[in-house]
Design a protein around this motif. Sequence first.
Motif, PDB file in Angstrom:
ATOM      1  N   THR A 114       1.911  -2.733 -10.091  1.00  0.00           N
ATOM      2  CA  THR A 114       3.256  -3.165  -9.712  1.00  0.00           C
ATOM      3  C   THR A 114       3.363  -3.356  -8.206  1.00  0.00           C
ATOM      4  N   ALA A 115       2.764  -2.437  -7.451  1.00  0.00           N
ATOM      5  CA  ALA A 115       2.821  -2.506  -5.993  1.00  0.00           C
ATOM      6  C   ALA A 115       2.224  -3.809  -5.475  1.00  0.00           C
ATOM      7  N   PHE A 116       1.189  -4.307  -6.138  1.00  0.00           N
ATOM      8  CA  PHE A 116       0.521  -5.536  -5.709  1.00  0.00           C
ATOM      9  C   PHE A 116       0.708  -6.660  -6.734  1.00  0.00           C
ATOM     10  N   SER A 117       1.797  -6.572  -7.508  1.00  0.00           N
ATOM     11  CA  SER A 117       2.012  -7.539  -8.588  1.00  0.00           C
ATOM     12  C   SER A 117       2.226  -8.961  -8.080  1.00  0.00           C
ATOM     13  N   GLY A 118       2.694  -9.107  -6.845  1.00  0.00           N
ATOM     14  CA  GLY A 118       2.928 -10.443  -6.308  1.00  0.00           C
ATOM     15  C   GLY A 118       1.659 -11.259  -6.162  1.00  0.00           C
ATOM     16  N   PHE A 119       0.506 -10.575  -6.089  1.00  0.00           N
ATOM     17  CA  PHE A 119      -0.762 -11.290  -5.957  1.00  0.00           C
ATOM     18  C   PHE A 119      -1.182 -11.925  -7.283  1.00  0.00           C
ATOM     19  N   ALA A 120      -0.524 -11.540  -8.366  1.00  0.00           N
ATOM     20  CA  ALA A 120      -0.770 -12.169  -9.671  1.00  0.00           C
ATOM     21  C   ALA A 120       0.381 -13.085 -10.052  1.00  0.00           C
ATOM     22  N   ASP A 121       1.254 -13.387  -9.089  1.00  0.00           N
ATOM     23  CA  ASP A 121       2.391 -14.273  -9.325  1.00  0.00           C
ATOM     24  C   ASP A 121       2.010 -15.703  -8.948  1.00  0.00           C
ATOM     25  N   THR A 122       2.639 -16.670  -9.600  1.00  0.00           N
ATOM     26  CA  THR A 122       2.297 -18.069  -9.350  1.00  0.00           C
ATOM     27  C   THR A 122       2.686 -18.538  -7.948  1.00  0.00           C
ATOM     28  N   VAL A 163       3.721 -14.072   1.139  1.00  0.00           N
ATOM     29  CA  VAL A 163       4.496 -14.472  -0.034  1.00  0.00           C
ATOM     30  C   VAL A 163       4.251 -13.503  -1.186  1.00  0.00           C
ATOM     31  N   ALA A 164       2.980 -13.133  -1.412  1.00  0.00           N
ATOM     32  CA  ALA A 164       2.648 -12.208  -2.492  1.00  0.00           C
ATOM     33  C   ALA A 164       3.308 -10.850  -2.271  1.00  0.00           C
ATOM     34  N   ALA A 165       3.296 -10.366  -1.033  1.00  0.00           N
ATOM     35  CA  ALA A 165       3.912  -9.078  -0.730  1.00  0.00           C
ATOM     36  C   ALA A 165       5.417  -9.118  -0.909  1.00  0.00           C
ATOM     37  N   ALA A 166       6.040 -10.244  -0.520  1.00  0.00           N
ATOM     38  CA  ALA A 166       7.487 -10.374  -0.683  1.00  0.00           C
ATOM     39  C   ALA A 166       7.863 -10.362  -2.160  1.00  0.00           C
ATOM     40  N   VAL A 167       7.054 -11.021  -2.997  1.00  0.00           N
ATOM     41  CA  VAL A 167       7.294 -10.984  -4.446  1.00  0.00           C
ATOM     42  C   VAL A 167       7.074  -9.574  -4.978  1.00  0.00           C
ATOM     43  N   SER A 168       6.036  -8.894  -4.485  1.00  0.00           N
ATOM     44  CA  SER A 168       5.781  -7.508  -4.899  1.00  0.00           C
ATOM     45  C   SER A 168       6.960  -6.614  -4.566  1.00  0.00           C
ATOM     46  N   PHE A 218       0.834  -1.208   0.000  1.00  0.00           N
ATOM     47  CA  PHE A 218       0.000   0.000   0.000  1.00  0.00           C
ATOM     48  C   PHE A 218       0.870   1.260   0.000  1.00  0.00           C
ATOM     49  N   LEU A 219       1.944   1.254   0.783  1.00  0.00           N
ATOM     50  CA  LEU A 219       2.811   2.426   0.851  1.00  0.00           C
ATOM     51  C   LEU A 219       3.508   2.669  -0.487  1.00  0.00           C
ATOM     52  N   PHE A 220       3.915   1.616  -1.187  1.00  0.00           N
ATOM     53  CA  PHE A 220       4.477   1.777  -2.527  1.00  0.00           C
ATOM     54  C   PHE A 220       3.497   2.514  -3.435  1.00  0.00           C
ATOM     55  N   TRP A 221       2.237   2.134  -3.331  1.00  0.00           N
ATOM     56  CA  TRP A 221       1.187   2.714  -4.165  1.00  0.00           C
ATOM     57  C   TRP A 221       0.829   4.125  -3.690  1.00  0.00           C
ATOM     58  N   MET A 222       0.650   4.301  -2.383  1.00  0.00           N
ATOM     59  CA  MET A 222       0.199   5.580  -1.832  1.00  0.00           C
ATOM     60  C   MET A 222       1.197   6.703  -2.106  1.00  0.00           C
ATOM     61  N   PHE A 223       2.490   6.413  -1.982  1.00  0.00           N
ATOM     62  CA  PHE A 223       3.506   7.438  -2.183  1.00  0.00           C
ATOM     63  C   PHE A 223       3.883   7.617  -3.652  1.00  0.00           C
ATOM     64  N   GLY A 224       3.195   6.913  -4.540  1.00  0.00           N
ATOM     65  CA  GLY A 224       3.444   7.079  -5.965  1.00  0.00           C
ATOM     66  C   GLY A 224       4.774   6.517  -6.425  1.00  0.00           C
ATOM     67  N   ILE A 225       5.340   5.588  -5.657  1.00  0.00           N
ATOM     68  CA  ILE A 225       6.624   5.004  -6.041  1.00  0.00           C
ATOM     69  C   ILE A 225       6.456   4.154  -7.296  1.00  0.00           C
ATOM     70  N   VAL A 226       5.388   3.385  -7.325  1.00  0.00           N
ATOM     71  CA  VAL A 226       5.017   2.610  -8.510  1.00  0.00           C
ATOM     72  C   VAL A 226       3.495   2.624  -8.629  1.00  0.00           C
ATOM     73  N   LYS A 227       2.997   2.153  -9.746  1.00  0.00           N
ATOM     74  CA  LYS A 227       1.549   2.050  -9.928  1.00  0.00           C
ATOM     75  C   LYS A 227       0.997   0.857  -9.151  1.00  0.00           C
ATOM     76  N   PHE A 228      -0.329   0.849  -9.001  1.00  0.00           N
ATOM     77  CA  PHE A 228      -0.984  -0.190  -8.212  1.00  0.00           C
ATOM     78  C   PHE A 228      -0.646  -1.580  -8.716  1.00  0.00           C
TER      79      PHE A 228
END
Length: 478
Positions: free
Chosen positions: A88-96, A334-339, A76-86
């Motif tokens: 990418t910030a939550f990309s680990g949730f779409a990872d295998t 796990v998803a957050a660590a990948v993100s 959330f902080l990656f997304w909120m501070f505009g470091i990356v787009k949503f």
Amino acid sequence: MPAIAGAAPAAPAAPTADRRSFLLLAALAAASIGFRLLPLGIDPRAHAALAVGIFMILSWMTQALDHGIAGILGCFLFWMFGIVKFETAFSGFADTSAWFLFGAICFGLMGSKSGLARRLAYLVMRGIGHSYPRLLLGLIVSNFLLTAVVPSGIARVVIMAAIAMGLVEAFGVARGSNIARGMFIILVYQATIFDKMLIAGASSITARGAIEKFGQVNVLWSQWFLAYLPCDLIVMLVAWRLALWLYPPETAGLPGGAEFLRTELRKMGPWSSLELKTAALMLIAIALWITDFIHHIPAPMIGLGIGLAAIIPGIGVLDSRDVKTINFLPIFFVAAAVSLSNVLVQTKALDVITGALFEWMKPHITGTWASTMVLYWSAFLYHIVIGNEIAMLSTSLPILMTYAREHGINPLALGMIWTFGAGPKVFIYESAVLVVGYSYGYFSNKDMLKVGAILSIVTALILLLLVPLYWPLIGIGR
């Protein structure tokens, strides 16, 4: 209520757990902000990504929050501070990796709900023998065989602990006895390293995903299994002899002998339909994993597919109520660590970490023998600092994979050595599996340090022989 005259002033109330957690989080946030304000001369976006990443890793190390919650907060902080787009910030949730873990959790639920795991353990021990040395060996072999059936190290500890406690009671010894300590310390310790030798637990699943993504190589379940199979066998024998040496049993044989095991199996009755369904589903999954070099179906697809099949009415053994009991926070973790890894890659923050973390290693990653030891012990020490396997692997493997590709080194070999280096442990805090096993009260921190130190050296020596002599025979060369 007024104070009593002459009475000593009341001692200030101890801070509550919530207050301590809040103060710890505030300190971690201050440390992260302080890092962001340092004049490091790096790209602002990379600097901000590193600051949030430090907050996430420190939260995981200190357990200020549940690992899953801390991970989501970091995304959330990656997304909120505009470091990356949503995305990418939550990309680990779409990872295998995260969904492979969901399938593994479903496997554990199947094994425990149906009773198949306990039945297999008792059958193995009955076949091996009923003296203490033979029973200990039976527990060790059962623990290994259950790795593919119950991929969660914590779940295996819970299952095997129930059996071990029954055996301790049957031997008529106390918790602090050599019999009890020997069984528990070996079972719990092995649960933390067996799932590195199979793509089964959360850490090896996370590692597989990172090696494939950043190393741009195909990771076969069967090849990983074959690579570590000799190590599995040697470690089981060494751990067995080590336990007998360090903890000589007070009683040589189980009172009641084989009758105890037969009684336990009789209590379970004939094979139930749930056990047969579970066995069929797991055999299908294992057969597909072992033959993935033929059909090339990804291991996560097999794991998640069988896990979902177990929930389908009429086919599987689970229902919606079982699924509702799943703790999804480890999956979120796990998803957050990948993100986190993906964010660090996209912001070029990994380039900064590469220079600081791996610069000293580069001159030593030359020959196979030297590289193996440098990578193994570096991962071992790095894991002591980070204190969490998934966080350690997800943040370091992308760097290592990039270095391997840039210098013409096999990313699979380096990634497997690094992942295996995260397996051996000497401190309880390094693994949730160890924490769960320690909570039963059958062994001490001193036991963990003693056994962990010896087996860490043993596994290093085994790996030193496997990498240059055996791995090239199965297609894992330098």
